[in-house]
Design an enzyme around this catalytic site. Structure first.
Site, PDB file in Angstrom:
ATOM      1  N   LYS A  34      27.149 100.628  52.847  1.00 39.70           N
ATOM      2  CA  LYS A  34      27.015 101.361  54.037  1.00 39.70           C
ATOM      3  C   LYS A  34      27.334 100.569  55.305  1.00 39.70           C
ATOM      4  O   LYS A  34      26.495  99.462  55.264  1.00 39.70           O
ATOM      5  CB  LYS A  34      25.701 102.052  53.917  1.00 39.70           C
ATOM      6  CG  LYS A  34      25.811 103.106  55.041  1.00 39.70           C
ATOM      7  CD  LYS A  34      26.340 104.302  54.550  1.00 39.70           C
ATOM      8  CE  LYS A  34      26.430 105.555  55.704  1.00 39.70           C
ATOM      9  NZ  LYS A  34      27.434 105.065  56.493  1.00 39.70           N
TER      10      LYS A  34
ATOM     11  N   LYS B 226      18.832  95.392  56.876  1.00 38.61           N
ATOM     12  CA  LYS B 226      18.265  96.501  57.419  1.00 38.61           C
ATOM     13  C   LYS B 226      18.217  97.561  56.584  1.00 38.61           C
ATOM     14  O   LYS B 226      17.245  98.290  56.420  1.00 38.61           O
ATOM     15  CB  LYS B 226      19.360  96.934  58.383  1.00 38.61           C
ATOM     16  CG  LYS B 226      19.024  98.007  59.475  1.00 38.61           C
ATOM     17  CD  LYS B 226      20.060  98.510  60.279  1.00 38.61           C
ATOM     18  CE  LYS B 226      20.408  97.357  61.178  1.00 38.61           C
ATOM     19  NZ  LYS B 226      21.703  97.802  62.087  1.00 38.61           N
TER      20      LYS B 226
ATOM     21  N   LYS C 122      30.604  96.585  56.719  1.00 42.62           N
ATOM     22  CA  LYS C 122      31.311  96.502  58.054  1.00 42.62           C
ATOM     23  C   LYS C 122      32.791  96.520  58.045  1.00 42.62           C
ATOM     24  O   LYS C 122      33.353  95.777  57.127  1.00 42.62           O
ATOM     25  CB  LYS C 122      30.600  95.503  58.849  1.00 42.62           C
ATOM     26  CG  LYS C 122      30.436  95.897  60.459  1.00 42.62           C
ATOM     27  CD  LYS C 122      29.302  96.903  60.431  1.00 42.62           C
ATOM     28  CE  LYS C 122      29.171  97.123  62.135  1.00 42.62           C
ATOM     29  NZ  LYS C 122      27.930  98.200  62.289  1.00 42.62           N
TER      30      LYS C 122
ATOM     31  N   THR D 243      20.047 106.232  66.462  1.00 45.64           N
ATOM     32  CA  THR D 243      19.898 105.176  66.839  1.00 45.64           C
ATOM     33  C   THR D 243      18.890 105.069  68.124  1.00 45.64           C
ATOM     34  O   THR D 243      17.809 104.267  68.040  1.00 45.64           O
ATOM     35  CB  THR D 243      21.102 104.219  66.934  1.00 45.64           C
ATOM     36  OG1 THR D 243      21.958 104.279  65.877  1.00 45.64           O
ATOM     37  CG2 THR D 243      20.750 102.856  66.953  1.00 45.64           C
TER      38      THR D 243
ATOM     39  N   ASN E 148      26.495 104.885  73.448  1.00 41.87           N
ATOM     40  CA  ASN E 148      25.574 105.988  72.641  1.00 41.87           C
ATOM     41  C   ASN E 148      24.404 105.439  72.543  1.00 41.87           C
ATOM     42  O   ASN E 148      23.389 106.272  72.925  1.00 41.87           O
ATOM     43  CB  ASN E 148      26.280 106.184  71.387  1.00 41.87           C
ATOM     44  CG  ASN E 148      25.435 107.213  70.561  1.00 41.87           C
ATOM     45  OD1 ASN E 148      25.045 108.210  71.247  1.00 41.87           O
ATOM     46  ND2 ASN E 148      25.273 106.918  69.235  1.00 41.87           N
TER      47      ASN E 148
ATOM     48  N   SER F 216      22.298 108.358  58.826  1.00 42.73           N
ATOM     49  CA  SER F 216      23.555 108.316  58.063  1.00 42.73           C
ATOM     50  C   SER F 216      23.345 108.414  56.428  1.00 42.73           C
ATOM     51  O   SER F 216      24.053 109.132  56.017  1.00 42.73           O
ATOM     52  CB  SER F 216      24.311 107.102  58.189  1.00 42.73           C
ATOM     53  OG  SER F 216      25.029 107.037  59.448  1.00 42.73           O
TER      54      SER F 216
END
Length: 421
Positions: free
Chosen positions: A73, A97, A109, A193, A224, A354
């Site tokens: 992810k 994480k 990523k 976030t 954001n 997510s």
């Protein structure tokens, strides 16, 4: 093991952080490379038609760190600085994480080396679709699930999802997260976030006995994450005295109007031009006195040169990797002065929600926004408590404690599953 493809300051930083945690956990040398180095790394060429008729080729990447706990992810960033080393480092941090938060994911990523602001909307769509088309052999809802990152947004995710679905012959919402609600997204994802950062800052303030309505905050980065963090902190009563983006930095000890800042950015796309009176140098903003400092932009902004000059009580890392290992050593010596909320804890709200979006897409059953944030805050609270308790018990930094939890989860899963073949 030949690891020459992974290089650069960001990857070196991820590698150095892992080595420190591996030493603390006394991980055997023979297990370290398997834990650190990515399972897969893809480099693809993405040719597109420019509006002037030229064909231009952009370089794209995707790194999948490990698939031991479930699919990988991670976000996809469009930025001029993107290279394979940076992408690999971000994938590694995402693994720790997810494991810290208890999510059934490995880290990933992706990205393209491009300035998205120099592309027209049609060119951006063409590049987004071409990148996903090149990635189709390597991704899937149970293999690798993409999300937005720097330079991408809900619309790019919708193009990713549509491109993948066209190739499969039916709609597959769960191939990406961070989508618009109309395309199978979840309520609360865009704000997740930033609201997660604000929640953890609130918990840190409580832990330190500081009232939110008497606290001040500086937010570096007003995208954001930074803008939502600033707004959410202001809602809690915190006075926002400084903000910045790549175009301007502002400081006003009396407080800045976050809603006005958001309206200005919404209209102009940047902070530049908001005010002449409160304009200061961006580097100066990081060392101004405040209760809460939120680096929410790019990597490596808290360095050995400014770590001793930082004048905050709480350092809340909204960005990935904003503090270098050299700066970490200085901050650890100042642990009585500065309470660090490390990135893999502080900015985990995005990947947690997510995960909720992915679960809802798989089930075709969607939650109310109150349920999304209730579940988010419960996971963040558990991670916060575990990190603080471990740091206190083992007399280590909050970053080492958070990473030790994450690395231990991945290590235990790999040990249990064994090595195939």
């Amino acid at each position: 093991m030949n690891t020459a493809i992974y290089s650069g300051p960001v990857f070196d930083m991820a590698k150095q952080q892992f080595a420190q945690v591996a030493d603390h956990l006394e991980i055997p040398d023979m297990d370290r490379d398997r834990l650190l180095y990515p399972k897969r790394a893809m480099a693809v060429s993405c040719p597109i038609h420019r509006d002037d008729g030229r064909i231009e080729v952009y370089q794209g990447y995707r790194v999948q760190h490990h698939l031991t706990l479930g699919p990988t992810k991670g976000g996809t960033r469009f930025a001029p600085s993107v290279d394979i080393g940076e992408i690999a480092a971000l994938a590694i941090w995402m693994s720790w994480k997810c494991a810290l938060a208890g999510l059934p994911y490995g880290g990933a990523k992706g990205g393209i080396t491009v300035d998205p602001y120099k592309l027209s909307p049609r060119e951006l769509e063409g590049l987004s679709r071409r990148y996903m088309q090149e990635m189709i052999p390597f991704v899937g809802p149970h293999t690798d699930v993409m999300a937005p990152d720097m330079g991408t947004n809900e619309q790019v995710m919708a193009w990713f999802m549509d491109t993948y679905s066209m190739y499969q012959g039916h709609t597959i919402n769960e191939i990406v997260t961070g989508k618009p609600i109309s395309a199978g997204g979840t309520l609360g994802r865009r704000e997740a976030t930033g609201r997660g950062v604000a929640y953890l800052v609130g918990r840190a303030l409580e832990h330190l006995g500081i009232r939110a309505d008497r606290a001040t905050a500086i937010v570096q980065g007003f995208g954001n994450v930074g803008s939502v963090t600033a707004y959410s902190l202001a809602e809690r009563g915190v006075r926002i005295i400084g903000v910045s983006d790549h175009t301007a930095a502002y400081y006003d000890p009396a407080g800045l109007d976050v809603a006005e800042l958001q309206r200005h950015v919404g209209k102009h796309g940047q902070l530049a031009g908001f005010s002449a009176e409160s304009l200061i140098a961006a580097s100066e903003l990081l060392v101004r006195k405040c209760d809460v400092l939120v680096p929410a932009a790019i990597e490596r902004v808290i360095t050995s040169e400014n770590a001793s000059k930082v004048k905050c009580r709480i350092l809340a890392e909204g960005a990935n990797g904003p503090t270098t290992p050299e700066a970490d050593a200085i901050l650890h010596q100042r642990a009585d002065e500065i309470f660090v909320l490390p990135d893999i804890l502080c900015n985990a709200g995005g990947v947690i929600v997510s995960y909720f979006e992915w679960v809802q897409d798989l089930q075709r059953l969607f939650w109310e926004e109150t349920e999304v944030f209730d579940r988010l805050y419960r996971i963040l609270e558990r991670s916060f408590q575990q990190t603080i308790a471990r740091a206190k018990h083992e007399r280590i930094s909050h970053r080492t404690a958070a990473m030790a939890i994450g690395v231990s989860v991945v290590q235990a899963a790999k040990r249990t599953r064994g090595l195939f073949p």
